[in-house]
Scaffold this motif. Structure first.
Motif, short mmCIF file in Angstrom:
data_model
loop_
_atom_site.label_atom_id
_atom_site.label_comp_id
_atom_site.label_asym_id
_atom_site.label_seq_id
_atom_site.Cartn_x
_atom_site.Cartn_y
_atom_site.Cartn_z
N TYR A 226 0.82 -1.23 0.00
CA TYR A 226 0.00 0.00 0.00
C TYR A 226 0.85 1.27 0.00
CZ TYR A 226 -3.16 3.59 1.85
OH TYR A 226 -3.88 4.75 2.05
N ARG A 240 -10.54 2.21 -1.46
CA ARG A 240 -11.80 2.75 -2.02
C ARG A 240 -12.94 2.69 -1.00
NH1 ARG A 240 -11.92 3.18 -7.83
NH2 ARG A 240 -9.84 2.66 -8.59
N SER A 242 -13.76 5.23 0.89
CA SER A 242 -14.18 6.59 1.30
C SER A 242 -15.69 6.82 1.25
CB SER A 242 -13.42 7.65 0.50
OG SER A 242 -13.47 7.39 -0.87
N LEU A 280 -6.18 7.00 7.58
CA LEU A 280 -7.43 7.16 8.33
C LEU A 280 -7.25 8.22 9.41
CD1 LEU A 280 -8.35 3.41 8.40
CD2 LEU A 280 -9.85 5.20 7.54
N ARG A 283 -8.19 11.47 8.05
CA ARG A 283 -9.65 11.66 8.10
C ARG A 283 -10.06 12.21 9.49
NH1 ARG A 283 -13.60 8.33 10.11
NH2 ARG A 283 -15.67 8.68 9.23
N MET A 346 -12.45 9.88 -7.56
CA MET A 346 -11.17 10.11 -8.23
C MET A 346 -10.06 9.68 -7.29
SD MET A 346 -9.47 13.69 -9.59
CE MET A 346 -10.98 14.48 -10.02
N ARG A 351 -6.56 13.68 -7.51
CA ARG A 351 -7.27 14.81 -6.88
C ARG A 351 -6.27 15.92 -6.60
NH1 ARG A 351 -12.10 12.41 -2.90
NH2 ARG A 351 -12.18 10.44 -3.95
N PHE A 373 -16.39 19.34 -6.62
CA PHE A 373 -16.18 18.01 -6.02
C PHE A 373 -17.38 17.64 -5.14
CE2 PHE A 373 -11.39 16.72 -5.98
CZ PHE A 373 -11.30 16.95 -7.32
N ALA A 380 -18.16 12.74 -1.24
CA ALA A 380 -18.07 14.14 -0.83
C ALA A 380 -18.29 14.26 0.68
CB ALA A 380 -19.09 14.99 -1.57
N ASP A 381 -17.32 14.83 1.36
CA ASP A 381 -17.34 14.86 2.82
C ASP A 381 -16.81 16.23 3.22
OD1 ASP A 381 -17.10 12.82 5.38
OD2 ASP A 381 -15.61 14.43 5.44
N TRP A 389 -8.77 20.48 -0.22
CA TRP A 389 -8.65 21.69 -1.05
C TRP A 389 -7.75 22.73 -0.41
CZ3 TRP A 389 -9.42 22.44 -6.02
CH2 TRP A 389 -10.15 21.47 -6.69
N VAL A 392 -4.07 21.58 -0.72
CA VAL A 392 -3.48 21.79 -2.05
C VAL A 392 -3.30 23.29 -2.32
CG1 VAL A 392 -3.81 21.53 -4.54
CG2 VAL A 392 -4.41 19.65 -3.02
C1 FAD Z 1 -8.71 18.15 -3.31
C2 FAD Z 1 -9.09 16.92 -2.51
C3 FAD Z 1 -10.41 16.71 -2.16
C4 FAD Z 1 -10.76 15.58 -1.38
N1 FAD Z 1 -12.09 15.39 -1.07
C5 FAD Z 1 -12.45 14.31 -0.33
C6 FAD Z 1 -13.81 14.09 0.02
O1 FAD Z 1 -14.70 14.88 -0.29
N2 FAD Z 1 -14.10 12.95 0.73
C7 FAD Z 1 -13.13 12.06 1.12
O2 FAD Z 1 -13.46 11.07 1.76
N3 FAD Z 1 -11.84 12.27 0.82
C8 FAD Z 1 -11.47 13.36 0.12
N4 FAD Z 1 -10.15 13.55 -0.19
C9 FAD Z 1 -9.12 12.65 0.40
C10 FAD Z 1 -8.73 11.42 -0.45
O3 FAD Z 1 -8.50 11.79 -1.77
C11 FAD Z 1 -9.79 10.33 -0.42
O4 FAD Z 1 -10.19 10.06 0.91
C12 FAD Z 1 -9.21 9.02 -1.00
O5 FAD Z 1 -8.84 9.24 -2.34
C13 FAD Z 1 -10.24 7.93 -0.93
O6 FAD Z 1 -9.75 6.77 -1.53
P1 FAD Z 1 -9.55 5.45 -0.67
O7 FAD Z 1 -10.76 5.20 0.14
O8 FAD Z 1 -9.12 4.39 -1.60
O9 FAD Z 1 -8.35 5.87 0.26
P2 FAD Z 1 -7.30 4.98 1.06
O10 FAD Z 1 -5.93 5.35 0.61
O11 FAD Z 1 -7.64 3.54 0.99
O12 FAD Z 1 -7.45 5.54 2.55
C14 FAD Z 1 -8.40 4.99 3.48
C15 FAD Z 1 -9.30 6.08 4.01
O13 FAD Z 1 -8.55 7.08 4.69
C16 FAD Z 1 -9.16 8.35 4.50
N5 FAD Z 1 -8.22 9.22 3.80
C17 FAD Z 1 -7.23 8.86 2.94
N6 FAD Z 1 -6.56 9.95 2.52
C18 FAD Z 1 -7.14 11.01 3.12
C19 FAD Z 1 -6.89 12.41 3.08
N7 FAD Z 1 -5.91 12.94 2.35
N8 FAD Z 1 -7.69 13.23 3.80
C20 FAD Z 1 -8.68 12.73 4.57
N9 FAD Z 1 -8.95 11.41 4.64
C21 FAD Z 1 -8.19 10.56 3.92
C22 FAD Z 1 -10.40 8.14 3.65
O14 FAD Z 1 -11.51 8.03 4.51
C23 FAD Z 1 -10.09 6.84 2.96
O15 FAD Z 1 -11.25 6.14 2.57
C24 FAD Z 1 -9.76 14.69 -0.96
C25 FAD Z 1 -8.43 14.92 -1.32
C26 FAD Z 1 -8.09 16.02 -2.08
C27 FAD Z 1 -6.65 16.24 -2.46
#
Ligand code: FAD
Length: 457
Positions: A226, A240, A242, A280, A283, A346, A351, A373, A380-381, A389, A392
């Protein structure tokens, strides 16, 4: 009143699961009958009512929850209307004495919950609320000087010291209930009238069963490696989870317990497991920030950015539209924006690149991207989107330094070296079909100048 006569309402919101659901567990422990309810209140989220993709997901998630409840002898009672009117009416129809729910952390929800708790208590109805969504709630963590955390590493250190144990409540086998009439799920109008979301459901299975399957698949095929694989958008090495986490179809305590189990059985490399838990942790950090800085969905956390010289909306409308449609002519950005159209989701790396292109190369305010988004993501959270946002854009907590501007071509070379991701989502991109809307070098310099100007103020 004795337990055998007591009825409790469980008010479901974004805790759409039966496993590890403390409000449900407590209700079953204290009452003979439990009525699971969902109130569709268009005003409950204030300025941040769920976007179109979220609503579509919610439709399927509520359906799945109702199915899980029916398997245990109960039904989800759905009602439309203002919560402060609907809940008291349901209480009296059910002859209930209490309403239990799990807490949410968005500013509008915090205010709404306070209001509804007062309304119910004034009528002699007991209320109780629980934590289903986080390892540690925002008010329980703070720096030594008593302020909220603004930097991730010390936050993570503090959170790591208070992580919950590995046991979680399993789903109840039976839910004794009182039948009440319900509005039809379809009457909520959550699904789009034209089925632009139909392609989503090839990629997703909303609901608790889908969430648990997703976690198991990740454990079997994604967690190993990972740490490196998570940055490659063509790779399946991410969870995935989220959208499932956002809707509470699975809780972070369940995930932690499963990961700890895999670690104990030596099934996964330690570094990968820890890195996943740390994500996590981001988050949790996002929820901590939103709770303590409730203005941040629209205002930069760093006040210097209030004066940032963004372009004006009349000047950027065409560029914004090109970005939203995935027609910027920059392959990785377009692939990401089209993945979003096609699946409601995405990849995180993309992102970051798409958001950087919007805010830095196009100099469009991050709030425009966050709104898009919000409407387009199934995950969307408010907490995570705001953190993402602002991170970045360089104006948030522990943000990427503003001067570090992603070059989307180099990012593609590094993280999508075989071009599989771009070919999958934007096969025409990079073939010069669309001229890039921005000269990357010139717009990078423009962004740096704008930043220097902000810092001088
Ligand atoms: C511009 C931008 C907007 C985003 N908007 C959202 C959104 O609206 N909702 C959302 O859930 N995530 C958002 N993210 C964070 C992140 O992109 C997603 O959580 C992640 O892509 C989800 O994929 P995954 O479940 O496979 O993540 P994994 O890599 O498998 O991670 C597990 C879990 O950890 C949490 N997590 C991981 N990365 C982040 C992070 N950077 N910030 C907060 N939590 C994280 C999520 O709950 C995720 O499901 C955003 C990131 C960016 C850069």
């Amino acid at each position: 009143m004795e337990k055998e006569h007591r009825c409790v309402l469980v008010w479901f919101r974004r805790d759409l699961r039966l496993t590890d659901n403390p409000a449900l567990t407590a209700a079953l422990a204290s009452a003979a009958t439990v009525v699971p309810v969902y109130v569709h209140d268009a005003d409950a989220d204030g300025a941040w009512a769920p976007g179109a993709a979220s609503r579509a997901w919610l439709h399927h998630s509520l359906k799945a929850l109702d199915g899980e409840l029916q398997g245990r002898g109960a039904r989800l009672v759905i009602r439309r209307g203002a919560t402060r009117e609907v809940l008291p009416a349901l209480v009296s129809e059910a002859g209930a004495t209490a309403v239990f729910w799990n807490r949410l952390y968005e500013p509008a929800r915090i205010a709404g919950d306070r209001d509804i708790a007062q309304t119910l208590r004034r009528s002699g109805i007991a209320t109780a609320s629980f934590n289903a969504a986080l390892w540690a709630e925002p008010s329980t963590l703070g720096t030594a000087s008593g302020t909220p955390y603004r930097v991730f590493t010390p936050f993570w250190r503090a959170l790591s010291a208070v992580l919950p144990g590995p046991t979680v409540e399993s789903a109840p086998e039976q839910i004794p209930t009182r039948a009440l009439p319900s509005d039809a799920l379809d009457s909520l109008g959550l699904q789009p009238r034209i089925g632009w979301d139909l392609g989503f459901w090839r990629h997703w299975q909303p609901g608790e069963t889908g969430a648990i399957t997703r976690l198991q698949t990740f454990l079997d095929t994604g967690l190993r490696g990972y740490r490196e694989r998570r940055d490659r958008p063509a790779d399946a090495g991410i969870s995935r989870l989220s959208p499932h986490l956002h809707f509470g179809e699975i809780g972070p305590r369940q995930i932690l317990a499963v990961i700890r189990g895999a670690q104990a059985g030596d099934q996964v490399p330690e570094a990968d497991a820890e890195h996943f838990l740390r994500e996590l942790g981001w988050r949790e950090f996002a929820h901590h920030l939103l709770f303590h800085y409730p203005q941040t969905p629209t205002q930069p956390l760093d006040p210097a950015f209030a004066q940032f010289p963004w372009r004006k909306s009349r000047d950027y409308a065409d560029d914004l539209r090109a970005w939203q449609r995935g027609e910027t002519g920059v392959p990785l950005v377009d692939a990401g924006m089209r993945e979003l159209w096609a699946t409601g989701w995405m990849h995180n790396r993309v992102r970051m690149v798409a958001a950087s292109f919007l805010t830095k190369n196009l100099l469009i305010p991050w709030q425009e991207g966050a709104r898009w988004f919000w409407d387009a993501l199934v995950d969307a959270d408010l907490a995570n989107n705001t953190l993402g946002w602002q991170w970045v854009a360089g104006c948030g907590a522990d943000a990427a330094p503003y001067f570090r501007i992603f070059n989307p071509l180099l990012q593609a070379r590094k993280f999508d070296p075989g071009g599989d991701y771009v070919r999958r989502w934007a096969p025409d991109a990079g073939r010069g079909v669309v001229d890039p809307v921005a000269d990357l070098a010139a717009t990078r310099q423009r962004a740096l100048d704008a930043y220097a100007q902000t810092r001088r103020r």
